[in-house]
Design a protein around this motif. Structure first.
Motif, PDB file in Angstrom:
ATOM      1  N   ARG A   1      36.903 -37.508 -28.305  1.00 24.91           N
ATOM      2  CA  ARG A   1      37.452 -37.276 -26.969  1.00 24.91           C
ATOM      3  C   ARG A   1      38.653 -36.328 -27.039  1.00 24.91           C
ATOM      4  N   ASP A   2      39.531 -36.528 -28.023  1.00 23.71           N
ATOM      5  CA  ASP A   2      40.691 -35.644 -28.175  1.00 23.71           C
ATOM      6  C   ASP A   2      40.257 -34.201 -28.413  1.00 23.71           C
ATOM      7  N   GLN A   3      39.219 -34.021 -29.204  1.00 23.35           N
ATOM      8  CA  GLN A   3      38.711 -32.680 -29.473  1.00 23.35           C
ATOM      9  C   GLN A   3      38.119 -32.066 -28.196  1.00 23.35           C
TER      10      GLN A   3
ATOM     11  N   ARG B   1      39.378 -28.647 -26.371  1.00 23.88           N
ATOM     12  CA  ARG B   1      38.472 -27.525 -26.057  1.00 23.88           C
ATOM     13  C   ARG B   1      38.507 -27.202 -24.562  1.00 23.88           C
ATOM     14  N   TYR B   2      38.599 -28.210 -23.717  1.00 23.75           N
ATOM     15  CA  TYR B   2      38.679 -27.985 -22.265  1.00 23.75           C
ATOM     16  C   TYR B   2      39.948 -27.192 -21.930  1.00 23.75           C
ATOM     17  N   ARG B   3      41.062 -27.581 -22.529  1.00 28.19           N
ATOM     18  CA  ARG B   3      42.319 -26.870 -22.273  1.00 28.19           C
ATOM     19  C   ARG B   3      42.268 -25.433 -22.785  1.00 28.19           C
TER      20      ARG B   3
ATOM     21  N   ALA C   1      35.710 -18.879 -22.553  1.00 29.24           N
ATOM     22  CA  ALA C   1      35.984 -20.020 -21.673  1.00 29.24           C
ATOM     23  C   ALA C   1      34.718 -20.846 -21.476  1.00 29.24           C
ATOM     24  N   LEU C   2      33.597 -20.170 -21.216  1.00 26.26           N
ATOM     25  CA  LEU C   2      32.327 -20.870 -21.019  1.00 26.26           C
ATOM     26  C   LEU C   2      31.948 -21.645 -22.281  1.00 26.26           C
ATOM     27  N   LYS C   3      32.140 -21.020 -23.434  1.00 28.27           N
ATOM     28  CA  LYS C   3      31.801 -21.678 -24.700  1.00 28.27           C
ATOM     29  C   LYS C   3      32.652 -22.937 -24.890  1.00 28.27           C
ATOM     30  N   ALA C   4      33.942 -22.851 -24.599  1.00 32.22           N
ATOM     31  CA  ALA C   4      34.838 -24.001 -24.747  1.00 32.22           C
ATOM     32  C   ALA C   4      34.459 -25.111 -23.761  1.00 32.22           C
ATOM     33  N   PHE C   5      34.175 -24.733 -22.519  1.00 29.86           N
ATOM     34  CA  PHE C   5      33.772 -25.726 -21.522  1.00 29.86           C
ATOM     35  C   PHE C   5      32.454 -26.391 -21.906  1.00 29.86           C
ATOM     36  N   LEU C   6      31.523 -25.613 -22.434  1.00 31.74           N
ATOM     37  CA  LEU C   6      30.243 -26.181 -22.862  1.00 31.74           C
ATOM     38  C   LEU C   6      30.429 -27.200 -23.983  1.00 31.74           C
TER      39      LEU C   6
ATOM     40  N   GLU D   1      29.498 -31.020 -23.315  1.00 32.24           N
ATOM     41  CA  GLU D   1      28.457 -31.666 -24.118  1.00 32.24           C
ATOM     42  C   GLU D   1      29.000 -32.868 -24.876  1.00 32.24           C
ATOM     43  N   ALA D   2      30.309 -32.895 -25.123  1.00 34.56           N
ATOM     44  CA  ALA D   2      30.943 -34.046 -25.772  1.00 34.56           C
ATOM     45  C   ALA D   2      31.185 -35.175 -24.777  1.00 34.56           C
ATOM     46  N   GLY D   3      30.886 -34.915 -23.492  1.00 36.50           N
ATOM     47  CA  GLY D   3      31.005 -35.957 -22.481  1.00 36.50           C
ATOM     48  C   GLY D   3      32.311 -35.984 -21.727  1.00 36.50           C
TER      49      GLY D   3
END
Length: 143
Positions: free
Chosen positions: A60-62, A66-68, A82-87, A91-93
């Motif tokens: 969850r921390d990771q 990545r979201y930030r 940005a899209l790659k980080a959001f994905l 995908e991690a939930g």
């Protein structure tokens, strides 16, 4: 007292009462070993649960990180990273990342084209995580 002893003898309980019953004595010796095995198993289970909790927190921390990072890239105008980080976060939930992905796919950008089906998929995943979305505006009548 002899009446009591004879009563136990006739009932077949005299050996048990005197502790002479071999199966009973053997069972008493096995109980501590079985109890120790149960304690060891409980300790192992608790350790496994603690490890699973630690792994879930790390995941969850990771995802939050990545979201930030995705928000920073988006603010800088770098849509592809940005899209790659959001994905990765989605995908991690991670719910907010899933909401962001639903918004990106709803309108499209330089990294991806508009895709309503994918947008709805991410929207559903975000709703399942408890993310709140604003209610749509009511249609204006008479126009």
């Amino acid at each position: 007292m002899s009446n009591f002893v004879s009563l136990l003898f006739r009932a077949g309980l005299l050996p048990l009462a005197l502790g002479l019953c071999t199966p009973w004595a053997m069972a008493q010796q096995k109980v501590p070993a079985a109890a120790q095995q149960g304690k060891d198993s409980a300790k192992k289970s608790a350790k496994d649960i603690d490890n699973a909790k630690a792994l879930a927190k790390q995941k969850r921390d990771q995802a939050v990180r990545r979201y930030r990072e995705g928000l920073v890239h988006e603010k800088a105008g770098s849509d592809k990273p940005a899209l790659k980080a959001f994905l990765e976060a989605g995908e991690a939930g991670y719910g907010p990342a899933q909401k962001k992905l639903s918004e990106i796919y709803d309108r499209g950008n330089s990294a991806t084209k508009r895709d309503y089906e994918t947008s709805l998929l991410w929207y559903d995943k975000a709703r399942a995580q408890g993310v709140q979305f604003p209610k749509p505006l009511a249609p204006i009548r008479g126009r």
